[in-house]
Design a protein around this motif. Sequence first.
Motif, PDB file in Angstrom:
ATOM      1  N   VAL A  40      -0.225  14.814   4.152  1.00 21.83           N
ATOM      2  CA  VAL A  40       0.951  14.616   3.308  1.00 21.83           C
ATOM      3  C   VAL A  40       1.639  13.208   3.701  1.00 21.83           C
ATOM      4  CG1 VAL A  40       2.389  15.812   5.409  1.00 21.83           C
ATOM      5  CG2 VAL A  40       3.197  15.691   2.758  1.00 21.83           C
ATOM      6  N   TYR A  41       1.810  12.682   2.580  1.00 26.30           N
ATOM      7  CA  TYR A  41       2.916  11.260   2.608  1.00 26.30           C
ATOM      8  C   TYR A  41       3.904  11.561   1.582  1.00 26.30           C
ATOM      9  CZ  TYR A  41       0.519   8.595   5.899  1.00 26.30           C
ATOM     10  OH  TYR A  41       0.105   7.984   7.267  1.00 26.30           O
ATOM     11  N   LEU A  42       5.049  11.439   1.796  1.00 24.29           N
ATOM     12  CA  LEU A  42       5.941  11.579   0.813  1.00 24.29           C
ATOM     13  C   LEU A  42       6.717  10.237   0.443  1.00 24.29           C
ATOM     14  CD1 LEU A  42       7.718  14.888   1.668  1.00 24.29           C
ATOM     15  CD2 LEU A  42       6.223  14.561   0.122  1.00 24.29           C
ATOM     16  N   SER A  43       6.947   9.772  -0.702  1.00 22.69           N
ATOM     17  CA  SER A  43       7.276   8.342  -1.037  1.00 22.69           C
ATOM     18  C   SER A  43       8.680   8.729  -2.040  1.00 22.69           C
ATOM     19  CB  SER A  43       6.330   7.756  -1.857  1.00 22.69           C
ATOM     20  OG  SER A  43       6.826   6.302  -1.920  1.00 22.69           O
TER      21      SER A  43
ATOM     22  N   ASP B 186       1.116  -1.129  -0.182  1.00 20.20           N
ATOM     23  CA  ASP B 186       0.135   0.066  -0.151  1.00 20.20           C
ATOM     24  C   ASP B 186       0.682   1.113  -0.108  1.00 20.20           C
ATOM     25  OD1 ASP B 186      -2.370  -1.550  -0.047  1.00 20.20           O
ATOM     26  OD2 ASP B 186      -2.973  -0.894   2.013  1.00 20.20           O
ATOM     27  N   PHE B 187       1.863   1.265   0.445  1.00 21.69           N
ATOM     28  CA  PHE B 187       2.800   2.469   0.708  1.00 21.69           C
ATOM     29  C   PHE B 187       4.036   2.455  -0.152  1.00 21.69           C
ATOM     30  CE2 PHE B 187       0.063   2.877   4.259  1.00 21.69           C
ATOM     31  CZ  PHE B 187      -0.096   3.957   4.504  1.00 21.69           C
ATOM     32  N   ALA B 188       4.129   1.659  -1.005  1.00 21.91           N
ATOM     33  CA  ALA B 188       5.198   1.519  -1.823  1.00 21.91           C
ATOM     34  C   ALA B 188       5.205   2.792  -3.023  1.00 21.91           C
ATOM     35  CB  ALA B 188       5.406   0.364  -2.728  1.00 21.91           C
TER      36      ALA B 188
ATOM     37  N   GLU C 269      16.905   0.058  -4.936  1.00 20.62           N
ATOM     38  CA  GLU C 269      16.541  -1.009  -4.470  1.00 20.62           C
ATOM     39  C   GLU C 269      15.475  -1.048  -3.423  1.00 20.62           C
ATOM     40  OE1 GLU C 269      20.033  -3.295  -3.213  1.00 20.62           O
ATOM     41  OE2 GLU C 269      20.734  -3.614  -5.164  1.00 20.62           O
ATOM     42  N   PHE C 270      15.251   0.181  -2.815  1.00 27.45           N
ATOM     43  CA  PHE C 270      14.306   0.654  -1.802  1.00 27.45           C
ATOM     44  C   PHE C 270      13.314   1.575  -2.162  1.00 27.45           C
ATOM     45  CE2 PHE C 270      18.120  -0.718   0.013  1.00 27.45           C
ATOM     46  CZ  PHE C 270      18.080  -1.614   1.111  1.00 27.45           C
ATOM     47  N   ASP C 271      12.036   1.351  -1.596  1.00 23.86           N
ATOM     48  CA  ASP C 271      11.021   2.467  -1.598  1.00 23.86           C
ATOM     49  C   ASP C 271      11.007   3.186  -0.143  1.00 23.86           C
ATOM     50  OD1 ASP C 271      10.589   2.725  -4.291  1.00 23.86           O
ATOM     51  OD2 ASP C 271       8.897   1.333  -4.169  1.00 23.86           O
TER      52      ASP C 271
END
Length: 355
Positions: A166-169, A48-50, A174-176
Amino acid sequence: MKISITKALVLSVLMIGFTFQVQAQETPKFASPLQTGHYIPGIISIRDFADPAPASGLVLLDYNIFLSGDKYFNKNGEEVTEFESPTGADIALNPDVSGYINNPVLMWVAKQKVLGATFLTGISIAYNTVNADIAYNRSGIIEGSNQEGSSNSNVSGFSDFNVMPVYLSWGLKEFDITAGYMFYAPTGEYTPGGNNNTGLGYWSNIFQVFTYYYPMKVKGETSKALAVMFAPTYEIIGKIKDVEVVPGNRLSLDYGVDMYFTEKLSVGVFGGNNWQVGNDTGSGVYWDGSIKDKNGIVGGQVGYWLWTNRLQAIGKFGSTYGSKQRLKQNYFQINLTFMTNALTGNKAAKTSSSK
């Protein structure tokens, strides 16, 4: 391969039904000593948060969650089935609680980057239906007053309003990494000691960090077909309205592994833990506020893209374990994610480039 960006954080229906009405003739109504916090680990799907990039625009979600519980575990992690009342009579504890949550969520994913990250924001509100039939003796469950009785209720209504400002991705090789803040406003029905509550009666401020690691290599390049997720969540809880009680703050962990076997089919296993880390405080705390509850959950999920990169369905089943001062619960979910392709910003970009 498109990665889903679903998001749904909902109330625990089982705890809403397990309120234990406590009223005295000459004193105000009391708050329930059983509090779960707004955030419940294990509800979200693994990815969900990728980082959702390059997807953008409005995303519509519909979470359908079916819950049930019939066992209660005390502060020592022991199942409680009966008590000796103050009069010496044996009283059985027979919790039989079931519920259904429908949680629609509206999210927006920005096309432009913010601090090098994908920007997400959203809102949600769940509609709960609870059936609870409980016989109890409070002194055998919670440190506090010697009260006994029964509660039988069928409750439905909207729960507390959730805002994700606010969510920042950040999508790395190799990572999120996704970090964000959300809050819950106490808009759901709540009366201290009431048996028709659909909300928790307090504000919550929630801070999260989700980390995804992609260990698989295909022809020397990182593949996101295999994802390993780990995420801590910290919840700061406010005062319960109409009573002088501030429930203790909470720490949660979500973790899981999800694997795409085809471009449409994925299978995963997940787990989660929730701990009360702060004492319950305030003059309205009539139980031992230093006793802290906890709960763990484990389960599996299967996802399938019904419409490639547009509509995904995820089926989940989970069961709790290691419960202390909590109901054991089982749940089944059907989560739907629809990429609307609305408000993506693509039209504006084309207009700009043509000038």
